[in-house]
Motif scaffolding. Structure first.
Motif, mmCIF file in Angstrom:
data_model
loop_
_atom_site.group_PDB
_atom_site.id
_atom_site.type_symbol
_atom_site.label_atom_id
_atom_site.label_comp_id
_atom_site.label_asym_id
_atom_site.label_seq_id
_atom_site.Cartn_x
_atom_site.Cartn_y
_atom_site.Cartn_z
ATOM 1 N N UNK A 18 7.150 -5.071 -0.065
ATOM 2 C CA UNK A 18 6.118 -5.576 -0.970
ATOM 3 C C UNK A 18 4.745 -4.990 -0.660
ATOM 4 N N UNK A 19 4.409 -4.852 0.623
ATOM 5 C CA UNK A 19 3.095 -4.338 0.988
ATOM 6 C C UNK A 19 2.955 -2.875 0.596
ATOM 7 N N UNK A 20 4.006 -2.093 0.822
ATOM 8 C CA UNK A 20 3.970 -0.685 0.448
ATOM 9 C C UNK A 20 3.846 -0.532 -1.067
ATOM 10 N N UNK A 21 4.564 -1.371 -1.828
ATOM 11 C CA UNK A 21 4.461 -1.343 -3.284
ATOM 12 C C UNK A 21 3.035 -1.660 -3.713
ATOM 13 N N UNK A 22 2.426 -2.632 -3.067
ATOM 14 C CA UNK A 22 1.066 -3.022 -3.423
ATOM 15 C C UNK A 22 0.092 -1.861 -3.278
ATOM 16 N N UNK A 23 0.085 -1.228 -2.108
ATOM 17 C CA UNK A 23 -0.880 -0.155 -1.866
ATOM 18 C C UNK A 23 -0.596 1.077 -2.711
ATOM 19 N N UNK A 24 0.647 1.261 -3.141
ATOM 20 C CA UNK A 24 1.003 2.419 -3.958
ATOM 21 C C UNK A 24 0.635 2.232 -5.425
ATOM 22 N N UNK A 25 0.486 0.976 -5.873
ATOM 23 C CA UNK A 25 0.289 0.718 -7.308
ATOM 24 C C UNK A 25 -1.010 0.001 -7.635
ATOM 25 N N UNK A 26 -1.758 -0.490 -6.635
ATOM 26 C CA UNK A 26 -2.893 -1.375 -6.883
ATOM 27 C C UNK A 26 -3.978 -0.757 -7.756
ATOM 28 N N UNK A 27 -4.273 0.517 -7.595
ATOM 29 C CA UNK A 27 -5.407 1.129 -8.301
ATOM 30 C C UNK A 27 -4.995 1.882 -9.562
ATOM 31 N N UNK A 28 -3.743 1.803 -9.941
ATOM 32 C CA UNK A 28 -3.272 2.559 -11.100
ATOM 33 C C UNK A 28 -3.667 1.868 -12.401
ATOM 34 N N UNK A 29 -4.060 2.653 -13.385
ATOM 35 C CA UNK A 29 -4.394 2.095 -14.697
ATOM 36 C C UNK A 29 -3.143 1.701 -15.473
ATOM 37 N N UNK A 30 -2.069 2.440 -15.278
ATOM 38 C CA UNK A 30 -0.831 2.163 -16.004
ATOM 39 C C UNK A 30 -0.092 0.966 -15.410
ATOM 40 N N UNK A 31 0.713 0.320 -16.251
ATOM 41 C CA UNK A 31 1.578 -0.768 -15.813
ATOM 42 C C UNK A 31 2.827 -0.168 -15.189
#
Length: 306
Positions: free
Chosen positions: A252-265
């Motif tokens: 979950x933590x790795x997913x968070x940091x990989x997707x947090x700043x992305x504009x796309x869903x």
């Protein structure tokens, strides 16, 4: 003939032809599903307390559906499966499969109590990309556990060969568009596994399959695909495309940091190619719920559900 009738204890003029079972059940819903009309939820507006709902239910599902539904002893959960049967036109086999894979718990895992009640009242409510997600996706119908090993192309091929079952697992309103969808940028070709369109969300859904654990570079790759779809494939009236990465495992933590700043869903979900035992799945769901309730603290960043 008269000799036979003389031995019948009921006069001939009193004999009646019985109605079909669903027709009889319409008039005896209280006896068939006493929990459905109970007041345990204390909400008189719930759809399953309405006679019109009973008429729709019993006219559109079979006796074998009813047998399976009777075994679900929780009122809210049963209402959810009833409405999914009606709206998704499930066969009895599909109903049994979804109950055994604990679909209700998986769909409602990260939703609050009011959302789960609404889910059971109206079926799966789809008004945001987050609500189409399931975690994990149960793909036991692919029979891949029988193989010693398989590749991502094997997984994709199996999903295409079992497209109807896969779309039932994805949920309602998914429309298949293409496989191995090609993107050409700078003279080079790129491909992602599956492309769908979602009617309720009115957007394209890109799905990429990964055999192992989620890696952060997968998010950048999917974001690249989504940017291209948004600029070159989606129609002007459609919403922005959504990406789903299906991985065997994720942190979950790795997913968070990989997707947090992305504009796309962009979302990451797990899949299981074999249905675990009920106790194993219940334990997994409990651990997942405990994780969600702890509300991961990433500094000053607002907590996200995965």
């Amino acid at each position: 003939m008269s000799a036979i009738l003389s031995e019948v204890s009921i006069p001939l003029n009193q004999l009646q032809i019985r109605q079909s079972l669903p027709a009889e059940f319409r008039t005896s819903a209280n006896n068939l599903f006493p929990a459905l009309v109970s007041r345990e939820l204390q909400n008189p507006s719930l759809i399953w307390q309405d006679n019109n709902y009973y008429q729709s239910l019993f006219s559109r599902i079979s006796w074998t559906h009813m047998v399976e539904l009777i075994r679900v002893d929780n009122t809210t959960k049963r209402a959810f499966y009833e409405l999914e049967c009606i709206k998704s036109n499930w066969s009895t086999w599909e109903l049994k499969r979804q109950i055994n894979s604990m679909l209700y718990e998986r769909v409602g895992l990260s939703k609050d109590k009011e959302a789960v009640l609404a889910l059971a009242n109206e079926g799966q409510l789809i008004d945001s990309p987050e609500k189409i997600l399931r975690d994990p996706y149960i793909l036991e119908f692919l029979n891949l556990e029988e193989r010693a090993s398989y590749s991502e192309s094997d997984l994709e091929e199996a999903l295409i060969n079992h497209l109807q079952e896969f779309m039932h697992e994805l949920g309602r309103d998914f429309c298949f568009v293409d496989r191995q969808f090609r993107i050409t940028v700078g003279g080079e070709h790129y491909f992602f596994d599956l492309l769908f369109y979602h009617r309720s969300l009115q957007c394209l859904i890109a799905i990429d399959l990964k055999l192992g654990k989620f890696k952060h570079d997968y998010a950048g790759q999917m974001n690249f695909y989504l940017n291209y779809l948004r600029e070159n494939v989606a129609y002007p009236h459609e919403n922005y495309p959504v990406g789903i990465l299906l991985c065997a495992e994720k942190d979950a933590e790795e997913v968070y940091y990989a997707t947090a700043a992305l504009d796309n869903k962009l979302f990451v979900s797990r899949y299981m190619v074999a249905l675990p035992s009920e106790e194993t799945l219940k334990q997994w769901l409990k651990e997942e719920q405990d994780r969600l309730e702890k509300q991961f603290d990433f500094g000053s960043t607002k907590k996200r559900d995965f």
